[in-house]
Design a protein around this motif. Structure first.
Motif, PDB file in Angstrom:
ATOM      1  N   GLU A  43       0.837  -1.195   0.000  1.00 43.25           N
ATOM      2  CA  GLU A  43       0.000   0.000   0.000  1.00 43.25           C
ATOM      3  C   GLU A  43       0.875   1.249   0.000  1.00 43.25           C
ATOM      4  O   GLU A  43       1.805   1.365   0.813  1.00 43.25           O
ATOM      5  CB  GLU A  43      -0.899  -0.005   1.230  1.00 43.25           C
ATOM      6  N   PRO A  44       0.621   2.201  -0.904  1.00 45.76           N
ATOM      7  CA  PRO A  44       1.451   3.414  -0.965  1.00 45.76           C
ATOM      8  C   PRO A  44       1.472   4.158   0.366  1.00 45.76           C
ATOM      9  O   PRO A  44       0.443   4.296   1.036  1.00 45.76           O
ATOM     10  CB  PRO A  44       0.760   4.248  -2.056  1.00 45.76           C
ATOM     11  N   GLY A  45       2.659   4.594   0.749  1.00 44.46           N
ATOM     12  CA  GLY A  45       2.808   5.401   1.952  1.00 44.46           C
ATOM     13  C   GLY A  45       2.826   4.634   3.257  1.00 44.46           C
ATOM     14  O   GLY A  45       3.217   5.166   4.293  1.00 44.46           O
ATOM     15  N   ILE A  46       2.394   3.365   3.239  1.00 45.05           N
ATOM     16  CA  ILE A  46       2.312   2.553   4.464  1.00 45.05           C
ATOM     17  C   ILE A  46       3.143   1.284   4.322  1.00 45.05           C
ATOM     18  O   ILE A  46       4.059   1.035   5.086  1.00 45.05           O
ATOM     19  CB  ILE A  46       0.839   2.201   4.785  1.00 45.05           C
ATOM     20  N   GLY A  47       2.789   0.494   3.340  1.00 44.46           N
ATOM     21  CA  GLY A  47       3.521  -0.748   3.102  1.00 44.46           C
ATOM     22  C   GLY A  47       3.264  -1.798   4.167  1.00 44.46           C
ATOM     23  O   GLY A  47       2.318  -1.715   4.955  1.00 44.46           O
ATOM     24  N   ASP A  48       4.098  -2.772   4.179  1.00 45.63           N
ATOM     25  CA  ASP A  48       4.030  -3.877   5.132  1.00 45.63           C
ATOM     26  C   ASP A  48       4.341  -3.342   6.530  1.00 45.63           C
ATOM     27  O   ASP A  48       5.366  -2.693   6.746  1.00 45.63           O
ATOM     28  CB  ASP A  48       5.059  -4.940   4.721  1.00 45.63           C
ATOM     29  N   TYR A  49       3.459  -3.632   7.492  1.00 44.98           N
ATOM     30  CA  TYR A  49       3.668  -3.144   8.862  1.00 44.98           C
ATOM     31  C   TYR A  49       4.993  -3.619   9.441  1.00 44.98           C
ATOM     32  O   TYR A  49       5.545  -2.986  10.359  1.00 44.98           O
ATOM     33  CB  TYR A  49       2.535  -3.624   9.773  1.00 44.98           C
ATOM     34  N   MET A  50       5.496  -4.712   8.929  1.00 46.08           N
ATOM     35  CA  MET A  50       6.747  -5.254   9.445  1.00 46.08           C
ATOM     36  C   MET A  50       7.916  -4.282   9.255  1.00 46.08           C
ATOM     37  O   MET A  50       8.926  -4.368   9.958  1.00 46.08           O
ATOM     38  CB  MET A  50       7.055  -6.597   8.779  1.00 46.08           C
ATOM     39  N   ARG A  51       7.787  -3.379   8.318  1.00 49.56           N
ATOM     40  CA  ARG A  51       8.855  -2.395   8.070  1.00 49.56           C
ATOM     41  C   ARG A  51       9.161  -1.546   9.302  1.00 49.56           C
ATOM     42  O   ARG A  51      10.276  -1.041   9.441  1.00 49.56           O
ATOM     43  CB  ARG A  51       8.444  -1.453   6.937  1.00 49.56           C
TER      44      ARG A  51
END
Length: 385
Positions: A43-51
């Motif tokens: 998802e743009p601006g968010i991405g994988d929460y694992m980041r």
């Protein structure tokens, strides 16, 4: 590139990874390490929460660094019609799609198996969920602890000082689900070679946890009741398979299940009277007490020296820091140091699949969000880059 690939049996296979967090990341890490081109769709601006999950190394999550190595990343808003079309165009030319949405979400987004299959009949589409696509719990939220609760693993664990089931220190459901997903995908790739057709794979982490609980399941089926401590040989109720404390407060694990290993242990410890009592139900508490008292007589290192040449099953109980610095891990080459553009020099653990004596080598660092947009996407809206 951070290294040449050593063993890549599935190179040329393209995987689109729509998942977040551990289960899907673990599945696609295995596939990427085996040579697949894995593209994270984020998802743009968010991405994988694992980041963003600590601990961080120079601002980068160590989980992201380890679990998302050898992958690429593109950012797409799948609720946007044009960007969804871009995803479907990628799916048209991909071998595998892995998603971890709750049942029904992929359909609402217009990216479910039936839609992808219509444009790519050979696609292998794998859904990883907590409770599967069809069950009374299918639409519920959940995490590892909930899945192992339903699978009977948590109730079988040792009790804490509060008399509560102890939470395992390993994410059994997440990791077993990831392993089964990767195994199923590899099997489906072989099947496609024979049939030319793709498949849909439904992986439930509760199901995978129940499979990991297969020994207890088997005993329960045989007895037609809930097993107790006497029924189970692998939970510490018998002296031959148990953890003991040494005089220095360190621990030694004993796994002498086979009679020959048990006898060898008893002889080495001078406990000759126990040799014939390995699985004696009426005397199991006495056996445990004698072993407990014996091991309390020396330090862990002293016992390891005494038992070093004895053909039995014992090992020191190590903490994670000791493991990472152990001779075993060094000899097996399981930890390597890589260079990450933001985190700098950092150690990662390799996937321990040794083919022809070689482990998969890191090729790509864990990607920045949308790092590979320009490689795969054309006419992408500016606010999604």
């Amino acid at each position: 590139m951070i290294g040449d690939i050593v063993s890549s049996p599935i190179s040329g296979i393209r995987v689109l990874d729509l998942t977040r967090l551990l289960p899907g990341a673990f599945c696609t890490m295995i596939l990427a390490d085996l040579g697949a081109e894995v593209i994270k769709i984020e998802e743009p601006g968010i991405g994988d929460y694992m980041r963003y999950m600590p601990p961080l190394v120079n601002g980068v999550s160590i989980y992201h660094i380890i679990l998302n190595r050898n992958k690429k990343s593109i950012s797409l808003n799948l609720k946007n019609d044009e960007e969804r079309k871009l995803f479907l165009e990628l799916a048209r030319n991909s071998d595998v799609v892995v998603e971890g949405f709750r049942p029904g979400v992929a359909c609402r987004l217009g990216i479910d198996y039936n839609i992808v299959k219509n444009i790519n009949p050979g696609v292998i589409y794998c859904s990883i969920t907590g409770y599967g696509q069809s069950s009374v719990y299918a639409y519920r939220a959940g995490h590892d602890l909930n899945y192992i609760s339903l699978a009977g693993i948590l109730s079988a664990s040792q009790k804490t000082c509060e008399n509560l089931p102890a939470i395992p220190p390993v994410q059994i459901a997440d990791l077993s689900g990831g392993v089964l997903a990767s195994l199923s995908i590899l099997a489906a790739l072989i099947q496609r070679e024979r049939t030319g057709r793709g498949v849909y794979i439904d992986i439930s982490m509760t199901d995978s946890s129940l499979l990991w609980n297969i020994v207890n399941v088997a005993v329960c089926i045989a007895l037609n009741r809930q097993p107790n401590e006497e029924d189970l040989k692998l939970t510490g109720g018998y002296g031959c398979y148990r953890v003991y404390e040494a005089s220095d407060g360190r621990y030694i694990s004993v796994g002498a299940l086979e009679n020959k290993f048990w006898i060898n242990l008893c002889m080495a410890l001078g406990l000759y009277n126990l040799a014939s009592k390995q699985y004696s139900r009426g005397e199991r508490i006495m056996v445990v007490d004698e072993l407990r008292n014996t091991f309390k007589g020396k330090t862990q290192s002293e016992w390891l020296k005494i038992l070093e040449d004895v053909d039995t099953c014992i090992a020191p109980v190590l903490d994670i820091f000791e493991v990472l610095n152990s001779s075993y891990v060094r000899e097996r080459g399981l930890i390597v140091e890589i260079n990450h553009p933001k985190a700098g020099r950092v150690k990662i653990m390799l996937t321990p699949i040794r083919i022809n004596g070689l482990l998969p080598t890191p090729r790509l660092h864990a990607p920045e969000l949308g790092e590979h947009n320009s490689e795969f996407l054309h006419n992408l809206p500016e606010d999604s880059k």
